[in-house]
Every structure is written in structure tokens, then in C-alpha cells.
Design an enzyme around this catalytic site. Structure first.
Site, PDB file in Angstrom:
ATOM      1  N   ASP A  80       0.876  -1.035   0.014  1.00 15.13           N
ATOM      2  CA  ASP A  80       0.205   0.090  -0.142  1.00 15.13           C
ATOM      3  C   ASP A  80       0.807   0.811   0.192  1.00 15.13           C
ATOM      4  OD1 ASP A  80      -1.568   1.905   0.941  1.00 15.13           O
ATOM      5  OD2 ASP A  80      -2.578   1.155   2.008  1.00 15.13           O
ATOM      6  N   VAL A  81       1.029   2.153  -1.333  1.00 11.46           N
ATOM      7  CA  VAL A  81       2.005   3.036  -1.308  1.00 11.46           C
ATOM      8  C   VAL A  81       1.581   4.380  -0.298  1.00 11.46           C
ATOM      9  CG1 VAL A  81       2.448   2.479  -3.728  1.00 11.46           C
ATOM     10  CG2 VAL A  81       0.666   4.469  -3.112  1.00 11.46           C
ATOM     11  N   TYR A 180      -9.624  14.629  -4.897  1.00  8.42           N
ATOM     12  CA  TYR A 180      -9.292  14.219  -6.178  1.00  8.42           C
ATOM     13  C   TYR A 180      -8.090  15.012  -6.801  1.00  8.42           C
ATOM     14  CZ  TYR A 180      -8.166  11.854 -10.866  1.00  8.42           C
ATOM     15  OH  TYR A 180      -7.522  10.933 -11.534  1.00  8.42           O
ATOM     16  N   LYS A 184      -4.106  16.056  -7.314  1.00  8.50           N
ATOM     17  CA  LYS A 184      -3.599  16.219  -8.488  1.00  8.50           C
ATOM     18  C   LYS A 184      -2.358  17.445  -9.091  1.00  8.50           C
ATOM     19  CE  LYS A 184      -4.813  11.875 -10.009  1.00  8.50           C
ATOM     20  NZ  LYS A 184      -3.210  11.042 -10.104  1.00  8.50           N
TER      21      LYS A 184
HETATM   22  C1  BGC Z   1     -10.259  11.382 -14.003  1.00  5.55           C
HETATM   23  C2  BGC Z   1     -11.016  10.346 -14.637  1.00  5.55           C
HETATM   24  C3  BGC Z   1     -11.960  11.531 -15.464  1.00  5.55           C
HETATM   25  C4  BGC Z   1     -10.604  12.324 -16.391  1.00  5.55           C
HETATM   26  C5  BGC Z   1     -11.100  13.612 -16.969  1.00  5.55           C
HETATM   27  C6  BGC Z   1      -9.367  11.889 -14.419  1.00  5.55           C
HETATM   28  O1  BGC Z   1      -7.866  11.781 -13.454  1.00  5.55           O
HETATM   29  O2  BGC Z   1      -9.893   9.926 -13.167  1.00  5.55           O
HETATM   30  O3  BGC Z   1     -11.894   9.728 -14.124  1.00  5.55           O
HETATM   31  O4  BGC Z   1     -12.386  10.237 -16.430  1.00  5.55           O
HETATM   32  O5  BGC Z   1      -9.428  12.470 -15.543  1.00  5.55           O
HETATM   33  O6  BGC Z   1     -12.447  14.298 -16.417  1.00  5.55           O
END
Ligand code: BGC
Length: 282
Positions: A80-81, A180, A184
Site C-alpha cells: 500500500d503506497v 482528487y 493532483k
Molecule cells: C479521472 C477520470 C476522469 C478524467 C477526466 C481523470 O483524472 O481519473 O475519472 O474521467 O480525469 O475528467
């Protein structure tokens, strides 16, 4: 241009040249989706590959078998990273059994959507822990080994290469996905900061920022014709990305053909970051 005038989708052919011959790669999250395609593409390009996975030992073994079929060596390691001790143990095992590492591809990642006012701390933490902290922990271990070993000219011009899997959401905000998108965005400056720090050691650190790629993480976005059509309004190139699109990009970016490339995010997104709404508006 209306739908009838759009050209037919023709896919590029797979990489066959062994441009990574003799190199040792670790692909985290290598048992499915983008990780699987990248691990197999690196194997095709001549690298020996460690396939990291957290769940699904059988799937990881299938990837190992696919890599061995193209004449490269492969092994699977569970870790598990997001757990420091597991990451250290994985690198110790890799450095022991495979001898060293030349290429780290940080792919393990997860998504857990919720409106911001309903997102639990657990949902926030789980995504940040894997997508951001996990990439840091693996990059730290890889840099330690790259610095220890240095450049081996017969193998590569660089002492090591790290590729972080980012996303178009390192620049495109994403409602309902604050964890998310924040992870990123974090990957982007983590990657650039490490790249700036370790470049003098001849270590290259870059990201690939995929758009919509056909994987299990986003089935809702492409599985039905309605969803696919809606997705295409966001993709000027008018096709979904395939995991192999990322595999080819990773092979090239990890190879000496990309030796002077350091600290960039390579967007592989069919133009998703081109503000497609402005093709007709504005
Ligand atoms: C996500 C996807 C998404 C895409 C564009 C990616 O980073 O993991 O779920 O479809 O971005 O929105």
C-alpha cells in the site's frame, strides 16, 4: 463539422523498439487500468518491471505473465503506497531481488467523489494519502537509490527517471471531487519541486496528465452511449483515451529520447485542456 463528417478512429500501433533495454522499472498500481498498460508497454520496450499492487494478486500475476511473454523479466510486489513501512519494504525487496531501480512510475491512485459539504474526512484523507503522499513516499525511496548509484552510461544518460501520474485535474477544477483535484494539483508542484532539487544529480522528474482514459476508475463516464456522447463534448479529438495511449507516452518520457525533459506535465488528453466550450462560444 457535424457527426457524419467526423473521420473514423484509427489507433496508433504499439511500441516495438526496445528503447528501455536493461532498465529496471517499478510501476505502482500496475495491476489494472493505466498502470497495467504502462507496465506492459515498459516490458515491450525492454525494461524489467516490478508490478506493484495493493489488491488483486491474480491480476498482478497476469500483468507479470504479459510482460514475460515479450521477453522481459517481471515480478509482482504487494504494498500500500500510502504506508511508509510498506513502501520501504517494497524498495528493499526490489533493490535486493532486481538489484536497483532506473524508472519509477507512480500510478497507484483512487477517486472518491462527494459534494464538498458531504465529504467525510476519511474520504478526503484516503485520496490524499494514496494519490499524493503515496507518490511522495515512492519518489523519496527512488531518489535515495538514484543518488546512491548515480549514472550508469551503458544503461541511461540519467541517474534515474520518475514519472508521476497526474491528471488534467491538476489544472481543471472538478466539482464534487475536491479531494482528487487537490491531490493532483499537489502532485504538480511536488513533481516540479523534486525535479528542481534533484536535476543536478541527473535525475529527471516529470508527470503525465491524462484526460479521460477508458479504465475501471471512470466507467460512469463512458459505459453508456449517452455518457460517452456527453464526455465527447469535453474532448476535441472526439475519442476516449485508451490506457495504451498513456503506455506509449510513459515509455518515451522514461527513455533517453526525452533526456532533456525535466519538470513538465505532459498532457495526454485529446485536447481536454483546450477549453472545448470556447470552440463555439466566448
Ligand atoms: C479521472 C477520470 C476522469 C478524467 C477526466 C481523470 O483524472 O481519473 O475519472 O474521467 O480525469 O475528467
Amino acid at each position: 463539422m457535424n457527426e457524419e463528417q467526423l473521420p473514423q478512429v484509427v489507433m496508433p500501433q504499439c511500441q516495438t523498439e526496445k528503447i528501455l533495454k536493461g532498465q529496471k522499472a517499478l510501476v505502482t498500481g500496475g495491476s489494472s487500468g493505466i498502470g497495467k498498460a504502462v507496465a506492459i508497454a515498459l516490458g515491450h520496450a525492454g525494461a524489467d518491471v516490478v508490478v506493484n499492487y495493493v489488491r488483486g494478486a491474480e491480476q498482478a500475476q497476469e500483468v507479470v505473465a504479459a510482460i514475460e511473454l515479450c521477453g522481459s523479466r517481471a515480478m509482482a510486489i504487494q504494498a500500500d503506497v500510502s504506508q511508509e513501512d510498506q513502501v520501504s519494504a517494497m524498495f528493499a525487496k526490489m533493490n535486493g531481488e532486481v538489484s536497483t531501480i532506473d524508472i519509477l512510475i507512480n500510478i497507484a491512485g483512487r477517486q472518491q467523489a462527494a459534494p464538498v459539504d458531504q465529504m467525510t474526512l476519511d474520504q478526503w484523507n484516503k485520496v490524499i494519502d494514496v494519490n499524493l503522499t503515496g507518490q511522495f513516499l515512492c519518489a523519496r525511496e527512488a531518489v535515495r537509490e538514484f543518488k546512491r548509484r548515480g549514472v550508469v552510461p551503458e544503461i541511461s544518460c540519467a541517474a534515474g527517471k520518475i514519472i508521476c501520474m497526474s491528471s488534467v485535474h491538476e489544472v481543471i477544477p472538478w466539482a464534487g471531487h475536491v479531494n482528487y483535484a487537490a491531490s493532483k494539483g499537489g502532485v504538480m508542484l511536488m513533481m516540479k519541486s523534486i525535479a528542481q532539487e534533484v536535476a543536478p544529480y541527473r535525475i529527471r522528474v516529470n508527470s503525465i496528465a491524462p484526460g479521460a482514459i477508458r479504465t475501471p476508475i471512470n466507467t460512469d463516464a463512458w459505459q453508456t452511449p449517452e455518457a460517452y456522447d456527453a464526455l465527447m463534448t469535453l474532448v476535441p479529438y472526439k475519442r476516449i483515451g485508451e490506457p495504451e495511449d498513456i503506455g506509449r507516452a510513459a515509455v518515451w518520457l522514461a527513455s533517453d529520447q526525452a533526456d532533456y525533459i525535466n519538470g513538465i506535465s505532459l498532457f495526454v488528453d485529446g485536447g481536454m485542456t483546450l477549453y472545448p466550450g470556447f470552440a463555439t462560444g466566448g
